[in-house]
Design an enzyme around this catalytic site. Structure first.
Site, PDB file in Angstrom:
ATOM      1  CG  ASN A  76      -1.894   1.053   1.302  1.00 24.87           C
ATOM      2  OD1 ASN A  76      -1.921   1.922   0.426  1.00 24.87           O
ATOM      3  ND2 ASN A  76      -2.724   1.038   2.320  1.00 24.87           N
ATOM      4  NE  ARG A 112      -6.436   1.190   0.034  1.00 19.47           N
ATOM      5  CZ  ARG A 112      -6.522   2.172   0.901  1.00 19.47           C
ATOM      6  NH1 ARG A 112      -5.496   2.471   1.652  1.00 19.47           N
ATOM      7  NH2 ARG A 112      -7.636   2.838   1.027  1.00 19.47           N
ATOM      8  CG  HIS A 120     -12.491   4.083   2.954  1.00 18.22           C
ATOM      9  ND1 HIS A 120     -13.099   5.189   3.503  1.00 18.22           N
ATOM     10  CD2 HIS A 120     -11.169   4.240   3.183  1.00 18.22           C
ATOM     11  CE1 HIS A 120     -12.187   5.976   4.030  1.00 18.22           C
ATOM     12  NE2 HIS A 120     -11.002   5.426   3.851  1.00 18.22           N
ATOM     13  CG  HIS A 157     -12.939   2.893   6.614  1.00 18.46           C
ATOM     14  ND1 HIS A 157     -12.268   1.694   6.463  1.00 18.46           N
ATOM     15  CD2 HIS A 157     -11.974   3.832   6.810  1.00 18.46           C
ATOM     16  CE1 HIS A 157     -10.966   1.897   6.580  1.00 18.46           C
ATOM     17  NE2 HIS A 157     -10.758   3.198   6.775  1.00 18.46           N
ATOM     18  NE  ARG A 183      -8.162  12.522   3.173  1.00 17.29           N
ATOM     19  CZ  ARG A 183      -8.359  11.223   2.975  1.00 17.29           C
ATOM     20  NH1 ARG A 183      -9.334  10.815   2.202  1.00 17.29           N
ATOM     21  NH2 ARG A 183      -7.586  10.333   3.543  1.00 17.29           N
ATOM     22  NE  ARG A 233      -5.122   6.901  19.936  1.00 20.80           N
ATOM     23  CZ  ARG A 233      -4.275   6.008  19.473  1.00 20.80           C
ATOM     24  NH1 ARG A 233      -3.926   5.004  20.244  1.00 20.80           N
ATOM     25  NH2 ARG A 233      -3.779   6.085  18.260  1.00 20.80           N
ATOM     26  N   GLY A 236     -13.838   4.031  14.498  1.00 23.80           N
ATOM     27  CA  GLY A 236     -15.020   3.160  14.555  1.00 23.80           C
ATOM     28  C   GLY A 236     -14.813   1.946  15.439  1.00 23.80           C
ATOM     29  CD  GLU A 241      -8.349  -0.668   4.231  1.00 25.64           C
ATOM     30  OE1 GLU A 241      -7.740  -0.373   5.288  1.00 25.64           O
ATOM     31  OE2 GLU A 241      -8.678   0.175   3.383  1.00 25.64           O
TER      32      GLU A 241
END
Ligand code: ADP
Length: 398
Positions: A9, A93, A181, A208, A241, A285, A330, A379
């Site tokens: 990735n 990916r 995603h 996601h 974003r 967090r 999530g 993934e």
């Protein structure tokens, strides 16, 4: 000998990889994962850990090093680590499969050329996805490679969900909603089939929620709509974003604030979202423990937009049977899940507070009209499975 798959990735500043072995024909065994970070800084740093998180390797380059050399180091390390077991294939990916590619494909020179032609649709991401494919094709032409597209899962979206209200000529050029995603949602759909087959056959919204964040409406495990669109900038508030924004704001930024296209890109991709609103950090967090009221406002906006989009997607599905949370936030933030579900109480959503707190799979209360789940995504496992399937090695079902 067990099939061994390397998943890659690649982003602008890092190459992430995982090594998985197919054990006993029914399960992938995660062998190692690692990354090369700081690629653009001129002092790249390679590290790898095993399944328990113990360090397996570390290396630093003290001079600017080309991408091909760095990737060569990953392949070499992987082969050394495998010893007598040979690498079966590499799975990539690939961010964008364009309008045509609706499933993973074995890499050929023709496919690579076709994907290169898609670069204008995703100029920030596609070149990074394709660079390792090109490098391996040149250095190891006989090593099978498979391209797994992050857009492919959403190819089942109806045209009405993919179309922008722009003159048709732009749609013909590929300007339409694709969604991203997809590998994560495909994995979640598979896990749900195994964990809750009745629910998996129904109407589910999966979220996601990581640094990038999106929602996907699934009917019987197929995508019918999603919040990301032409790019991964659309939809929810994300780490850095902005998510959906009035396109008039972009015009204002350029015409009244004097920002050039590059400045706008930097603002919307890297300086907005949770970071922009809090002025502190993109990290959920840290925001959750911050006493700064702007941190709370950023979280409130993140949650508000999720709930607003759930409302829209629910209408596309004609109702809702289940909600699934996944990815960093999530999977690990009971507070965010509780905030979202509290706003959906009117719909009959009720969490089991203990289950929610312990991040166990099913987190809704038995009285809840809508099932709520927190399911870890993977993934890499999805890429490894596709890669085995595509090159003909036996791959397990979930
Ligand atoms: P990426 O999209 O880069 O793969 P992740 O899926 O790892 O990112 O998600 C990263 C986000 O998840 C960060 O905002 C991080 O703070 C958040 N996160 C991780 N663990 C927790 C936790 N225990 N509580 C709240 N947020 C968390």
């Amino acid at each position: 000998m067990a099939a061994a798959v390397l998943t890659l990735n690649a982003g602008s500043s890092s190459i992430k990889f995982s090594l998985l072995e197919l054990a006993d024909a029914d399960q992938f065994e995660f062998v190692a994962k690692g990354e090369i970070e700081e690629i653009e800084s001129g002092a790249p740093h390679f590290s790898a850990v095993d399944a328990q998180g113990a360090r397996l390797a570390e290396r630093k380059w003290t001079r600017p090093t080309g991408f091909d050399e760095l990737l060569g180091a990953v392949i070499q390390w992987t082969e050394d680590h495998l010893g007598d077991n040979k690498l079966t294939a590499v799975g990539h990916r690939v961010v964008h499969g364009g309008p045509k590619h609706d499933r993973p494909e074995r890499v050929t020179a023709e496919l690579l050329a076709e994907l290169e032609a898609l670069t204008p649709l995703a100029p920030l991401h596609e070149p990074h996805s394709l660079a390792p494919i090109r490098a391996i094709l040149a250095a190891r032409p006989t090593l099978p490679q498979v391209a797994c597209f992050d857009t492919a899962f959403h190819r089942t979206m109806p045209t009405v969900a993919t179309r922008f209200a722009l003159p048709r000529q732009y749609e013909a050029q590929g300007v339409r909603r694709y969604g991203f995603h997809g590998l994560s949602y495909e994995y979640i759909a598979g896990r749900l089939r195994a964990l809750a087959p009745r629910l998996a056959a129904g109407r589910v919204i999966a979220g996601h929620l990581g640094n990038g964040a999106s929602l996907c409406a699934m009917q019987a495990g197929r995508s019918v709509d999603t919040t990301m669109g032409f790019t991964a900038l659309d939809g929810l508030v994300m780490g850095t974003r902005c998510g959906a924004i009035d396109p008039g704001v972009v015009l204002y930024l350029q015409q009244q604030c004097g920002l050039c296209a590059h400045d706008v890109e930097d603002l919307l991709y890297r300086r907005s979202g949770l970071l922009g609103v809090s002025g502190i950090t993109s990290d959920m967090r840290t925001l959750q423990t911050s006493p700064d009221p702007r941190a709370r406002e950023a979280i409130d906006l993140f949650v508000y937009r999720i709930v607003r989009e759930i409302g829209g997607l629910m209408n596309c599905l004609g109702g809702l049977d289940g909600l699934v949370f996944t990815a960093g936030i999530g999977e690990h933030s009971p507070d965010v899940r509780a905030m979202v579900c509290a706003k959906l109480q009117w719909l009959g959503v009720a969490l089991d507070p203990e289950a929610n707190q312990s991040n166990t799979l099913k987190i809704s209360h038995k009285s809840s009209r809508i099932e709520v789940w927190a399911i870890p995504t993977d993934e890499e496992a999805m890429i490894a499975r596709h890669t085995c399937d595509t090159v003909g090695a036996t791959a397990p079902a979930f």
